[in-house]
Structure formats: structure tokens, C-alpha cells
Design a protein around this motif. Structure first.
Motif, mmCIF file in Angstrom:
data_model
loop_
_atom_site.group_PDB
_atom_site.id
_atom_site.type_symbol
_atom_site.label_atom_id
_atom_site.label_comp_id
_atom_site.label_asym_id
_atom_site.label_seq_id
_atom_site.Cartn_x
_atom_site.Cartn_y
_atom_site.Cartn_z
ATOM 1 N N LYS A 59 33.099 46.267 39.835
ATOM 2 C CA LYS A 59 33.741 44.875 40.149
ATOM 3 C C LYS A 59 33.633 43.966 41.296
ATOM 4 O O LYS A 59 33.873 42.870 41.241
ATOM 5 N N ILE B 86 30.359 41.653 41.744
ATOM 6 C CA ILE B 86 30.693 40.512 40.387
ATOM 7 C C ILE B 86 31.627 39.753 41.308
ATOM 8 O O ILE B 86 30.916 38.214 41.257
ATOM 9 N N PHE B 87 32.734 39.929 41.818
ATOM 10 C CA PHE B 87 32.994 39.175 42.493
ATOM 11 C C PHE B 87 32.641 38.830 44.315
ATOM 12 O O PHE B 87 32.655 37.744 44.233
ATOM 13 N N ARG C 223 31.359 28.568 31.250
ATOM 14 C CA ARG C 223 32.402 28.943 31.592
ATOM 15 C C ARG C 223 33.060 28.227 29.808
ATOM 16 O O ARG C 223 33.995 28.891 29.326
ATOM 17 N N TYR D 249 32.285 41.123 23.801
ATOM 18 C CA TYR D 249 33.613 41.504 24.739
ATOM 19 C C TYR D 249 33.963 41.445 24.681
ATOM 20 O O TYR D 249 35.384 40.559 23.842
ATOM 21 N N HIS E 162 38.559 41.863 25.642
ATOM 22 C CA HIS E 162 39.707 41.448 26.726
ATOM 23 C C HIS E 162 41.112 41.507 26.639
ATOM 24 O O HIS E 162 41.661 41.521 25.456
ATOM 25 N N PRO F 176 43.605 41.182 28.702
ATOM 26 C CA PRO F 176 44.465 40.566 29.557
ATOM 27 C C PRO F 176 46.098 40.923 30.464
ATOM 28 O O PRO F 176 45.783 41.321 31.681
ATOM 29 N N GLU G 180 43.816 44.372 31.533
ATOM 30 C CA GLU G 180 42.977 44.401 32.918
ATOM 31 C C GLU G 180 41.787 42.493 32.850
ATOM 32 O O GLU G 180 41.838 42.664 31.578
ATOM 33 N N ALA G 181 41.976 41.804 33.902
ATOM 34 C CA ALA G 181 41.278 40.563 33.796
ATOM 35 C C ALA G 181 39.982 40.913 33.417
ATOM 36 O O ALA G 181 39.525 41.509 33.743
ATOM 37 N N GLY G 182 39.048 39.685 32.452
ATOM 38 C CA GLY G 182 37.842 39.867 32.462
ATOM 39 C C GLY G 182 37.561 41.247 31.257
ATOM 40 O O GLY G 182 38.254 41.730 31.075
ATOM 41 N N GLY G 183 36.477 39.957 30.227
ATOM 42 C CA GLY G 183 36.222 40.895 29.345
ATOM 43 C C GLY G 183 34.632 42.246 30.181
ATOM 44 O O GLY G 183 34.292 41.992 30.871
ATOM 45 N N HIS G 184 34.655 43.147 28.872
ATOM 46 C CA HIS G 184 33.923 44.594 29.079
ATOM 47 C C HIS G 184 33.051 44.403 27.773
ATOM 48 O O HIS G 184 33.598 43.868 26.473
#
Ligand SMILES: Cc1cc2nc3c(=O)[nH]c(=O)nc-3n(C[C@H](O)[C@H](O)[C@H](O)COP(=O)(O)OP(=O)(O)OC[C@H]3O[C@@H](n4cnc5c(N)ncnc54)[C@H](O)[C@@H]3O)c2cc1C
Length: 674
Positions: A232, A235-236, A271, A322, A324, A326, A329-333
Motif C-alpha cells: 500500500k 502504491i501511494f 481512471r 478487482y 472493492h 469500500p 478498505e478503500a481500493g480494489g484487490h
């Protein structure tokens, strides 16, 4: 500014130097475009070849295309390429690539880029430095495109998997870093007295250096150990450093702003498309009248959960989505889809369902997956008394994004071999279910294209209890497969420590005490377990023992076992003993089945370790000479490497050129980590 090391050139030479310098980006784009086109052409031709097999099935006569010498020659070339690239050499491992094919593609790209950078300068470093800078800028939009999920278009064209494209993204970014270093080196060498970023008219130098610092953060922060350990943060930092480097570089050279703007446009478009498809498929495409996607999560094994989403999304086998959630947790895996869009029992004549059940089998880690696990446990605690651990608990809101990934077209191959380990089975499961559905339809007189006449499904799993996470799907596959179509081989690799009774039938999970399978390890299994398995597992007794191949320590762990096994031949896998004589395969041509008949399907378990080479050799031997063989693998690196080496050994370009097409094995290796 006058360069201190400037040689003297004729006017003609200077004109050529300027012309070349101003066309560097055009050369690069033209070269890259031709390169991608070449790879696309090779991919197109190999698809054409497999399409010829589908045609042959349709006409039920050998297609004239199979007899042509040119086709055989092309097949032999493809076979040679596969033989060289399926085995992962130490060099490939060292540079962090997935296969030798990726290395060849990378070398081609590097040769092209550096020949453009260092030509057209009469060896003059200042011009070469300018070429490097121009090339670096030209890379930026492509780099962003390669990391985007819309790179699927490129994947479709070239046949590259998403992980290959991401590897290319990484190596291109490293190349840019190197080009920028060459640029700085060349500029400093030719302009030593005038390098002074503190002077007002030299501020561009300071912007350039700042841009390089942010670029370095991206490049060095994305090396594998950091990426895997701190995903994480990686990515940030990556996105943040990218934005800052773009700002610095546009101040450094305002003339090249269009390249940076193009990169920003690619990023924003990616996006927007992702957000748009997320909203469309999850909110507007209802699965039933007035109803959006619904999801449940259940604990199905030690550290394994299963998420099931009813969705209006359609997908092909072997794809991933992916997930999600939300509120958790924010963001997809990313997770591979472990179910097929059309149920196995679906007939060609049936109407297409409005919604499919998208199943994900997930190994629990410490982020989103752990939160989903906690949610499942909490839901069960709040539920009615007596609920067992596999009761699905509703979860809301859950969105799926995708599907992404390769279109494998496995139904175009005569024999399909799927070899997986641990949760890597999810990738193979959707392929298996799709093939069984097609085979059943053909068996019942359907006309949809299917070349496949046999599927071998090999799954290596550490604990017998973990078979439960996909037991229902396996039972369906075994139940609906036409006679002789499916061979399921499940290997319990930690077997031998306890001689417990193993029951994978539905009745056991619902509380029945009757047992239907018993593992009886042979002395060979017991001795190998004592010599090889014990030392590696002794200090991990509190952890799950399914290999975690998406974590570095797990790769080492599983590799060491495979390394040990490579030194001593693997034991012959033992077969199962049945306490109750229940038919292994219950073939039926009925169009519907009751849950009772499905529950009575027995899943065969073997103790020990699969003998990969023997299995590959068997599958090839059972395929007609002119037939085609596809192998799909996913799991610990040691396993997928062994499968790659076994396929490479079997491939024989000489025999392929004489018409023995089965020795031109197609291998797809799926990776569960970026
Ligand atoms: C194409 C693909 C298919 C996959 N299919 C499956 C599957 O079917 N079943 C399964 O159990 N796992 C699968 N994985 C792995 C799965 O994505 C990660 O285990 C999961 O994202 C971990 O989430 P977490 O927040 O709990 O991880 P953390 O505890 O934060 O990290 C655990 C590990 O997961 C990696 N990881 C974390 N977030 C991501 C992310 N967004 N993308 C990629 N890796 C990440 C980290 O690098 C780390 O190594 C797949 C991965 C990929 C790339």
C-alpha cells in the motif's frame, strides 16, 4: 551556452546532427510501433493456427491447412521458441522476469532504444545526452499506459499477460532512469564550467535534478522486496512521486510538456473508464428486477475465505477481477474468478442467465482479506446457533471491477492439463468448469465449437481440509463431465503425519459422521515426509501450510521443498481407499440433477506429491499425433517452474515439423502478484 568539449563539424554534419536530434522521438515511436506490430503478427498467426483446429472439428475432416508445409514450418518455429522460453533460467530469475520470452522481448526493446540514443551523434556526448533526454520524455505516456488496466488492448494484440506488461513497465522505467543518468553525465561532461543550478538562469538544472530524485524514488521503491512487503505504501508513494516528477520535468523543459500532458491524459482516462465501468456494472446492470449485485463471504478453510457475488457482469475463464469493499478498505484487490459465468449444467439451448455467481477463493493476509475474514466470523457469531463455519454471511456494499486478463481459448486444444498449487487453483477452476460445460453440451448433441476431448486437473494442496473450499465446484465438474473427459488428481502433500479419515463429501460438512474416503499413505510417502517435509514445516506449525506463493518467504519455503525433491525422485503418489464403495464418476445425460446426487460424488485424493514430468508425458501420450496440448499452471514459483521445465523438455520442434503437433505444447503460467 558553449560546450567546452565541442568538436568542430562541417555545416552538413551539423545539419544532420540537428535533424537526427529533432527526430529522436519519432524514431522511437516508429520503432516501438513496428515492434509491437511484429509481436502482434506472431500472436495473430498462432491464433490462426489454433482456429484451424476448431474448423477441423466442425467439418469432421482434416482441414487442408494442416497438410501445408508452410503451416508445419511455422509450427516448428513456434515450438522452438516455446522450447527455449518455457524454462526459466537463472538469468531470468535474477532480472525478476516471469519467463525467457519476456527477456527476449525486453532485449529487443533495449537494443532498439539504445541504438537510437547513441546513434546520429558522430560520438559527440552532448548530442547523445540530448537524445537520451528526448527518449526519456517520449517514454512517459507509454509507461503510464502499460501500468493502466486498459493495457488489456495491448495484451489482446500481443498475447502478453498483464504481469508481462507490468514487467515491461518496470523495465521501461528503469531504462528511463538510466537514460536520464546518461543525459546528466553527457551534459556535465560537455559543459563543466557552466553547471551551477543556483544561478537564476540555470534553475532548470535544479528542476531536472528534483525530477530525477522523484523518479529514483519510484524506481527503487518498486523493487520486489519493498513492493511485496509494503504494497500500500508502495502504491501511494508511486503515484505521489510520479505527479511530483512530472511537475519538475515540465519546469525543466517546458517544450516537452505535450509528452507529460499525454501521460496525464492516459492516467485520467484510465481512471475514468474504470470508474465508469464500476458504476455501470455494479449499479445500473441489475442482476434481477430492481436488485443490484449481492455478495456473501464465508470461511471455507484454515485462513481461506470464499466471496460469492451475484453480478450482471459476464466473464471468460481464466480472468481476474478487482474486488472493492469500500466500507472495509478503500481500493480494489485482484482475485482470479473461481467460477464460470454459465453454470456447468447450462445447456446451449437454455436462455443466458441475467446474473452469474462470481466466486473468489481468497487466502487471508493482513489487509482487506483479513477484514473480510473478520466480517465472516462476526456474521457467524451473530447468526443462529449451530451454524457451521462455512455459512455465507452477507456483505454490503461490494463492487467488482473487470474482468481483466488473458483470453486463453483452452477449448481450442485437444488435451488440456491444469496443474495448480494452493489457492492458485482458482485460476484453473473457471477453465475446468467452462470446459466441462462445453463437453457436456457436445455430448448431448450441441454444435458449439470444442476441440478438447480430455482435461486433466492436478491440484497440489497441503491439507486435506482445504479441499473443501472448492469441493462443491469439483463435485459439479466430476458429475457433469462426459465419460472419459475428466481426470481429477488432488494431491495432499502434507499427508502421512496423521492417518485421519478424510471426508470431502457434503454430508460430512453438514454434520454427518459417515466417511467416504480414507487416505492410506504408503511407506514411501511416510519416509519422504520424514526426510523432506518435517524440517521445513516444524517451525510453522501454527501457520497454514498451503504455500503462500505471493509472499517472498513462502516462495523460499516451497522452493526448498521442491529443491529437495529434485534431488530424490518423488514418491509414487498413493491412491485412495474407499470405505464406502461410491461410484467415483456418476455420468449422467440428465439435464438436471438433484443436490443429493451431487453430494454423493466422491473427490479422489492422493497422498504425496504429483510427478509433474510423468503427468505431462502421459497427457501428451494420450493425445493424437496431430492433436494440440495446452497446459495451464498457477501456484508456488517452484511448481510453475517445474511445469515450465517439463513442458520445455517434451517439446520437439523436429517432430512438430513432421506433423506431430502434440509436441508443440502451449503453456500459460498465471502469476498472483505484481
Ligand atoms: C492477477 C491476480 C490474481 C490473484 N488471485 C488471487 C486468488 O484467486 N486468491 C488469492 O487468495 N489471492 C489472489 N491474488 C493475490 C491477492 O490479490 C492478494 O493476496 C491480496 O490483494 C492481498 O490483500 P491484503 O490487503 O489482505 O494484503 P496485504 O496483507 O496488505 O499484503 C499481502 C500480500 O498481498 C500483496 N498485495 C496486497 N495488495 C495487493 C494488490 N492490490 N494487488 C496485488 N497484490 C497485492 C502484497 O504485496 C503482499 O505480498 C491474486 C493476485 C493477482 C495479481
Amino acid at each position: 551556452m558553449r560546450a567546452t568539449h565541442a568538436p568542430t563539424y562541417t555545416d552538413e554534419q551539423l545539419a544532420y546532427l540537428d535533424w537526427y536530434n529533432s527526430h529522436v522521438q519519432a524514431f522511437f515511436y516508429a520503432g516501438l510501433f513496428s515492434y509491437v506490430l511484429l509481436l502482434g503478427l506472431a500472436n495473430f498467426l498462432s491464433r490462426l493456427l489454433s482456429a484451424a483446429f476448431v474448423r477441423r472439428f466442425h467439418t469432421l475432416h482434416p482441414s487442408p491447412i494442416d497438410q501445408k508445409g508452410l503451416v508445419r514450418l511455422f509450427s516448428a518455429c513456434v515450438a522452438s521458441w516455446r522450447k527455449c522460453t518455457y524454462r526459466r533460467s537463472q538469468l531470468v530469475v535474477w532480472v525478476g522476469l516471469g519467463s525467457a520470452a519476456q527477456l527476449f522481448v525486453l532485449l529487443g526493446y533495449l537494443a532498439m532504444t539504445f541504438s537510437i540514443a547513441f546513434s546520429g551523434a558522430y560520438g559527440y556526448p552532448d548530442y547523445q545526452a540530448h537524445h537520451c533526454a528526448r527518449l526519456a520524455y517520449a517514454h512517459v505516456p507509454i509507461l503510464v499506459g502499460l501500468a493502466s488496466r486498459e493495457a488489456g488492448v495491448l495484451a489482446w494484440l500481443t498475447g502478453f499477460s498483464p504481469s508481462t506488461l507490468l514487467n515491461m513497465h518496470r523495465w521501461m522505467a528503469r531504462t528511463v532512469f538510466f537514460l536520464v543518468c546518461c543525459h546528466i553525465g553527457g551534459r556535465v561532461y560537455t559543459n563543466v564550467p557552466t553547471v551551477n543550478p543556483s544561478l537564476p538562469h540555470m534553475r532548470y538544472q535544479a528542476w531536472g535534478i528534483a525530477g530525477l530524485i522523484f523518479w529514483s524514488i519510484m524506481v527503487f521503491g518498486s523493487i520486489r522486496p519493498i513492493r511485496r512487503r509494503f504494497y500500500k505504501s508502495f502504491i501511494f508513494t508511486h503515484i505521489f512521486a510520479f505527479a511530483l516528477s512530472i511537475i519538475c520535468l515540465s519546469f525543466h523543459r517546458p517544450q516537452v510538456a505535450p509528452y507529460l500532458a499525454a501521460a496525464a491524459v492516459v492516467y485520467i482516462l484510465d481512471r475514468l473508464v474504470r470508474f465508469g465501468s464500476l458504476v455501470y456494472f455494479n449499479l445500473f446492470r441489475a442482476v434481477a428486477l430492481g436488485q443490484g449485485p449481492t455478495a456473501t463471504v464465508a470461511v471455507v478453510g484454515k485462513d481461506v475465505i470464499k466471496v460469492q457475488v451475484s453480478t450482471g457482469l459476464a466473464w471468460k475463464p481464466g480472468k481476474h477481477v478487482y474486488l472493492h469493499a469500500p466500507l472495509l478498505e478503500a481500493g480494489g484487490h485482484p482475485f482470479s474468478i473461481a467460477s464460470s459465468y454459465l453454470p456447468v449444467s447450462h445447456l446451449d439451448s437454455d436462455p443466458k442467465p441475467r446474473a452469474g455467481v462470481l466466486a473468489l477463493v481468497i487466502r487471508v493476509h493482513s489487509g482487506l482479506t483479513a477484514k473480510l475474514y473478520q466480517h465472516a466470523l462476526r456474521g457467524q457469531e451473530n447468526g443462529a446457533d449451530g451454524e457451521n463455519s462455512s455459512t455465507p454471511v452477507p456483505i454490503w456494499p461490494v463492487f467488482v471491477e473487470g474482468p481483466y486478463g488473458h483470453d486463453l481459448l483452452l477449448h481450442r486444444y485437444e488435451s488440456v492439463l491444469l496443474i495448480t498449487g494452493g489457492t492458485g487453483v482458482t485460476f484453473a477452476l473457471s477453465c475446468l468448469l467452462d470446459l466441462v460445460r462445453r463437453a457436456r453440451n457436445r455430448h448431448l448433441g450441441g454444435t458449439k465449437p470444442l476441440v478438447t476431448s480430455r482435461v486433466t486437473f492436478v491440484w497440489s494442496v497441503r491439507n486435506s481440509g482445504d479441499v473443501n473450499c472448492i469441493a462443491q465446484e469439483l463435485r459439479e465438474a466430476i458429475h457433469y463431465a462426459p465419460p472419459g473427459f475428466l481426470d481429477v488428481q488432488i494431491y495432499i502433500t502434507s499427508a502421512g503425519r496423521n492417518l485421519e479419515v478424510v471426508d470431502t463429501t457434503a454430508s460430512s460438512r453438514s454434520g454427518s459422521s459417515s466417511s467416504m474416503l480414507k487416505r492410506v499413505p504408503t511407506s514411501a510417502t511416510l519416509s519422504i515426509e520424514k526426510e523432506v517435509l518435517r524440517p521445513h514445516i516444524s517451525n510453522r506449525s501454527t501457520e497454514t501450510l498451503i504455500p503462500r506463493y505471493d509472499q517472498p518467504h513462502a516462495i523460499t519455503f516451497s522452493r526448498s521443498i521442491y529443491d529437495d525433491l529434485a534431488r530424490s525422485p518423488p514418491p509414487a503418489p498413493t491412491s485412495i481407499d474407499f470405505l464406502d464403495q461410491v461410484p467415483l464418476l456418476s455420468h449422467t445425460t440428465n439435464t438436471s440433477t438433484t443436490s443429493t446426487s451431487l453430494d454423493s460424488v466422491v473427490i479422489p485424493l492422493h497422498t504425496g506429491r504429483p510427478r509433474i514430468r510423468d503427468i505431462v508425458a502421459d497427457v501428451v501420450a494420450q493425445t493424437p499425433r496431430a492433436g494440440s496440448v495446452a497446459v495451464g499452471t498457477c501456484g508456488p514459483v517452484a511448481l510453475t517452474d517445474e511445469v515450465g521445465a517439463a513442458c520445455s523438455d517434451r517439446i520437439d520442434p523436429g517432430k512438430v515439423s513432421r506433423g506431430e503437433h502434440r509436441l508443440n505444447i502451449m503453456l500459460h503460467s498465471e502469476v498472483f502478484g505484481w
